[in-house]
Scaffold this active site. Structure first.
Site, PDB file in Angstrom:
ATOM      1  N   SER A  95      86.169  -3.298  24.883  1.00 36.97           N
ATOM      2  CA  SER A  95      86.755  -3.081  26.233  1.00 36.97           C
ATOM      3  C   SER A  95      85.775  -2.800  27.258  1.00 36.97           C
ATOM      4  O   SER A  95      85.093  -4.159  27.550  1.00 36.97           O
ATOM      5  CB  SER A  95      87.726  -1.931  26.479  1.00 36.97           C
ATOM      6  OG  SER A  95      88.744  -1.929  27.610  1.00 36.97           O
ATOM      7  N   ASP A 238      87.852  -6.626  32.586  1.00 36.70           N
ATOM      8  CA  ASP A 238      86.906  -6.012  31.794  1.00 36.70           C
ATOM      9  C   ASP A 238      86.715  -6.950  30.564  1.00 36.70           C
ATOM     10  O   ASP A 238      87.219  -7.949  30.644  1.00 36.70           O
ATOM     11  CB  ASP A 238      87.451  -4.359  31.460  1.00 36.70           C
ATOM     12  CG  ASP A 238      88.734  -4.483  30.494  1.00 36.70           C
ATOM     13  OD1 ASP A 238      89.399  -5.519  30.651  1.00 36.70           O
ATOM     14  OD2 ASP A 238      88.825  -3.775  29.551  1.00 36.70           O
ATOM     15  N   ASP A 240      87.556  -6.969  27.592  1.00 36.77           N
ATOM     16  CA  ASP A 240      88.651  -7.808  26.778  1.00 36.77           C
ATOM     17  C   ASP A 240      89.928  -8.204  27.563  1.00 36.77           C
ATOM     18  O   ASP A 240      90.984  -8.417  27.019  1.00 36.77           O
ATOM     19  CB  ASP A 240      89.274  -6.788  25.503  1.00 36.77           C
ATOM     20  CG  ASP A 240      89.928  -5.439  25.977  1.00 36.77           C
ATOM     21  OD1 ASP A 240      89.588  -5.011  27.306  1.00 36.77           O
ATOM     22  OD2 ASP A 240      90.875  -5.033  25.324  1.00 36.77           O
ATOM     23  N   ASP A 242      92.413  -6.621  29.415  1.00 37.19           N
ATOM     24  CA  ASP A 242      93.567  -5.979  29.569  1.00 37.19           C
ATOM     25  C   ASP A 242      93.511  -5.083  31.054  1.00 37.19           C
ATOM     26  O   ASP A 242      94.592  -4.648  31.101  1.00 37.19           O
ATOM     27  CB  ASP A 242      93.812  -4.981  28.653  1.00 37.19           C
ATOM     28  CG  ASP A 242      92.859  -3.947  28.261  1.00 37.19           C
ATOM     29  OD1 ASP A 242      91.748  -3.760  29.076  1.00 37.19           O
ATOM     30  OD2 ASP A 242      93.221  -2.995  27.586  1.00 37.19           O
TER      31      ASP A 242
HETATM   32 MG    MG Z   1      89.826  -3.196  28.294  1.00 35.52          MG
END
Ligand code: MG
Length: 455
Positions: A95, A238, A240, A242
């Site tokens: 992340s 960020d 990844d 999300d």
């Molecule tokens: Mg993330």
């Protein structure tokens, strides 16, 4: 043995998080899964991602599950694939953590992060080494899935008010931070008719332009790009993708709490519920109060928020939005998952009718302060938290002990808690003035530092 934290397993790659360990996690998880299903493996852009994804794939195949290799995709794209295919997924990502970290996140066949009970069963298998092994003739096969990004972009586009965004002829500056959203976010904004300029949009696990966490100084490039390109909105993700955080048309960073409040104001109705964490901003509470909605709080972390949303939905409550002020936001009617691109398009819809600075202006009446206090060992941490608790019990304020100690003073609040992932005690404060927020945070700091000095 608790292996999974509030956002999966995290560790330093090849140190605490080795390929061998990831293989064991994957085999333990897939031993819980039906071997008729298959399972997907996705990753973000980290240098150690392919190595760990290979290990995960081997672990899954060894238990007899067919492996769907998705490659580098945003975590919400992997979740969308899992739901479409009706199979669970394992995502290799850390992340927002620095480049040397990596992690494992487990997604159910419904596209939603595994809840605590399912995670517990995987942990028990890990501890007892009770994994299934398939006989030689039935180990899993592997297939590469090529169109996951395109499908994801199409799905989010279909859920966007396209005509409003197109008519506004917006310019969007995008900083995916070399992460998993590097291709998908610029692509969707172009498909929505926006002029798109990018920075740090090459997938690169060395993260040469900035670290994966979209905060503060890491967003300097984005703010400059907004000004240089005269953009209407800046969007950053960020590692990844999300999470989404924003800069306004003047190139100034938008507080994550203000963005969440603005998005909530757009979707929240009387009698509905919004779920957030115990460090919730008064901005979101004000929005809920205005429309007659309820705020439900959980301990910090996406797993806790998702668990609570599911409980509320099961009880018949409407929860149109949930999330935290770090840009991790869910729109449960779309999917019970944090989704940086979906969040960004919902914000873009707001910017189609008003400049970004005006969209958040009604939610700008508060100032936030965060202090990070380092400790060396668990004893020092416990002393610090003990001092924080004494301070909290003696304070003339309403105390909440769901996760750390939150004190509501009426004109501001302060929360102190141990970080779940780093050796830090964090102090969060919010008030209508920066001076008051700083004062509330410093009172806690003084109490903690006195206890450290006494040791
Ligand atoms: Mg993330």
């Amino acid at each position: 043995m608790k292996v999974f934290g509030s956002s999966g397993v995290r560790g330093l790659a090849n140190d605490t998080l080795t390929p061998e360990y990831v293989l064991r996690i994957a085999a333990a998880a897939s031993s819980e899964w039906d071997d008729d299903w298959g399972a997907a493996v996705a990753r973000d852009t980290r240098t150690t991602g392919r190595m760990l994804a290979d290990a995960a794939a081997a672990g899954l195949a060894s238990t007899g599950l067919d492996v769907h290799r998705l490659g580098v995709v945003p975590t919400p794209a992997a979740q969308a694939y899992a739901e479409r295919a009706g199979i669970p997924a394992l995502v290799i990502t850390a992340s927002h953590n620095p480049p040397e970290y990596n992690g494992v996140k487990l997604i159910g066949a419904d596209g939603i992060e595994l809840g605590r009970p399912a995670i517990k069963r995987v942990e028990d298998r890990l501890a007892k080494e009770t994994v299934k092994r398939a006989p030689w003739a039935t180990v899993g096969a592997t297939q590469r899935i090529e169109d996951v990004r395109q499908q994801y972009v199409s799905e989010v586009r279909a859920a966007t008010d396209r005509s409003a965004v197109e008519a506004a002829e917006l310019t969007v500056a995008v900083d995916p931070g070399h992460g998993a959203g590097s291709a998908t976010s610029p692509q969707l904004f172009r498909e929505l008719g926006c002029e798109v300029v990018t920075v740090n949009a090459q997938e690169d696990g060395h993260f040469p332009g900035r670290n994966p966490e979209p905060v503060g100084g890491n967003l300097r490039d984005l703010r400059q790009l907004v000004r240089a390109a005269d953009a209407d909105l800046g969007v950053a993700h960020d590692g990844d993708a999300d999470r989404a955080v924003f800069a306004d048309e003047r190139g100034e960073g938008i507080e994550g709490d203000a963005a969440l409040a603005a998005l909530a104001a757009g979707v929240l109705d009387h009698g509905e519920t919004v779920v957030s964490a115990v460090n919730v901003s008064q901005r979101l509470v004000d929005v809920a109060d205005d429309v007659g909605a309820t705020v439900e709080l959980t301990p910090i972390g996406s797993t806790n928020i998702i668990t609570r949303v599911r409980e509320l939905q099961a009880a018949g409550e409407e929860v149109p939005i949930a999330g935290e002020g770090n840009g991790g936001i869910l729109f449960p009617a779309h999917r019970l998952a944090r989704d940086g691109l979906y969040t960004a398009t919902k914000f873009l819809e707001l910017v189609a009718t008003n400049p970004a600075s005006e969209v958040v202006a009604p939610f700008d009446a508060y100032e936030n302060v965060r202090l990070d206090l380092a400790y060396r060992d668990d004893r020092e941490r416990d002393r610090m938290l003990g001092a924080a608790e004494r301070h909290a019990r003696e304070a003339d304020a309403e105390l909440t002990t769901m996760d750390g100690y939150r004190l509501d003073y009426g004109d501001g609040w302060v929360l102190v808690r141990a970080s779940g992932t780093e050796p830090l005690v964090r102090v969060y404060a919010e008030a209508r003035s920066g001076d008051r927020a700083t004062q509330l945070a410093n009172e806690v700091r003084t109490a903690i530092e006195a206890a450290q000095a006494d040791a």
